[in-house]
Design a protein around this motif. Structure first.
Motif, PDB file in Angstrom:
ATOM      1  N   GLY A  72       4.928  -3.179  -3.105  1.00 13.70           N
ATOM      2  CA  GLY A  72       3.683  -2.960  -3.834  1.00 13.70           C
ATOM      3  C   GLY A  72       3.666  -3.682  -5.166  1.00 13.70           C
ATOM      4  O   GLY A  72       2.697  -4.367  -5.508  1.00 13.70           O
ATOM      5  N   VAL A 100       8.722   0.584  -2.164  1.00 15.07           N
ATOM      6  CA  VAL A 100       7.787   0.488  -3.293  1.00 15.07           C
ATOM      7  C   VAL A 100       7.854  -0.884  -3.962  1.00 15.07           C
ATOM      8  O   VAL A 100       6.892  -1.329  -4.594  1.00 15.07           O
ATOM      9  CB  VAL A 100       8.030   1.603  -4.327  1.00 15.07           C
ATOM     10  N   LEU A 130       1.100   1.753  -1.201  1.00 13.55           N
ATOM     11  CA  LEU A 130       1.501   0.436  -1.685  1.00 13.55           C
ATOM     12  C   LEU A 130       0.371  -0.225  -2.461  1.00 13.55           C
ATOM     13  O   LEU A 130       0.605  -0.883  -3.488  1.00 13.55           O
ATOM     14  CB  LEU A 130       1.929  -0.458  -0.519  1.00 13.55           C
TER      15      LEU A 130
END
Length: 284
Positions: free
Chosen positions: A114, A111, A85
């Motif tokens: 992130g 994801v 991340l």
């Protein structure tokens, strides 16, 4: 300095100095709770995009005329979710620092956290529009707080109440729905109220995250957690076009294509078309 990658989503090969959007892949699926395989989603979308046209008859626009650079897939560490991340956050931060819009291809839905962390650093008043079959609002899943089942809960910890707008939700445990009713806006099953939401977000920055399992698995079986019911491709196409043409999108992602579960390739093609329509709709 960001630079070109030789393998690109169709026509997304503009020079970095000209591009206003940077497309990149986040091939990560280490917290997938059912069927793994989304790590292959971004590369498959890139490869299969050459099976469709750059021109959209829906919008009368062509990707040849869009200023997009496809950077390719990030090389993410496996076995350390937090580190992966942070790699995504770091790259997204670089994109934003270049004055570009990040557009990420997953990968599993975690994801998004992130990328969103970097977007939130730059735009602390940003709001989220979220298309999904699942609410992803769990506090933890099997003891893990970093899970694709918890990603919107982790985003909420940054935004606070009523800045996440969910559509198409048709799955989650009772606690998620009860908690969500007090903290986020949720439209179950479809996209009703989307135009009114966009009216309310006028003048605000928006992060747009699309989990492709919002689609009915009858037309999109290639995903890790298929959920019976859902919207049609045409309903999703219209909805993403509406969001991308009307909202001030400062970052976005498309995720949860898992190619191994649809050898016909239909799911991959649907993903390619959704990405194409989003890119074109953001072209002002």
């Amino acid at each position: 300095m960001l630079s070109k990658n030789t393998e690109t989503f169709m026509a997304c090969d503009k020079d970095i100095s000209l591009a206003d959007t940077i497309l990149f892949g986040a091939p990560f699926d280490s917290t997938t709770s059912y069927r793994p395989g989304t790590r292959f989603g971004s590369s498959t979308i890139r490869r299969e995009s050459f099976g469709i046209e750059t021109y959209s008859p829906y919008q009368d626009k062509d990707l040849e005329d869009v200023a997009v650079l496809d950077y390719g897939d990030l090389e993410l560490v496996f076995g350390d979710t937090g580190a992966a991340l942070e790699q995504i956050t770091h790259f997204t931060r670089e994109v934003l620092n270049e004055g570009k819009r990040p557009f990420m291809l997953g990968g599993e839905h975690l994801v998004t956290l992130g990328a969103f962390r970097a977007v939130f650093e730059k735009y602390p008043q940003v709001e989220i529009i979220h298309f999904d079959a699942h609410s992803d609002l769990r506090q933890e899943y099997l003891g893990a707080k970093l899970s694709h089942a918890c990603v919107l809960r982790r985003c909420w910890e940054l935004t606070g109440d009523r800045r996440i707008h969910q559509f198409g939700i048709r799955s989650g445990d009772k606690e998620e729905f009860q908690w969500g009713s007090a903290h986020v806006h949720t439209q179950k099953f479809d996209f009703r109220g989307l135009e009114e939401t966009l009216d309310g977000l006028s003048g605000k920055q928006v992060y747009f995250t699309v989990d492709l399992d919002v689609l009915d698995p009858g037309c999109f079986p290639g995903t890790g957690t298929p959920e019976p019911g859902g919207v049609s491709f045409e309903e999703l196409r219209r909805a993403v076009t509406l969001v991308c043409s009307r909202a001030d999108i400062v970052g976005c992602d498309v995720n949860e294509l898992s190619p191994p579960y649809d050898p016909s390739g239909i799911s991959a093609m649907a993903a390619c078309k959704i990405v194409r329509e989003m890119l074109l709709a953001m072209m002002k």
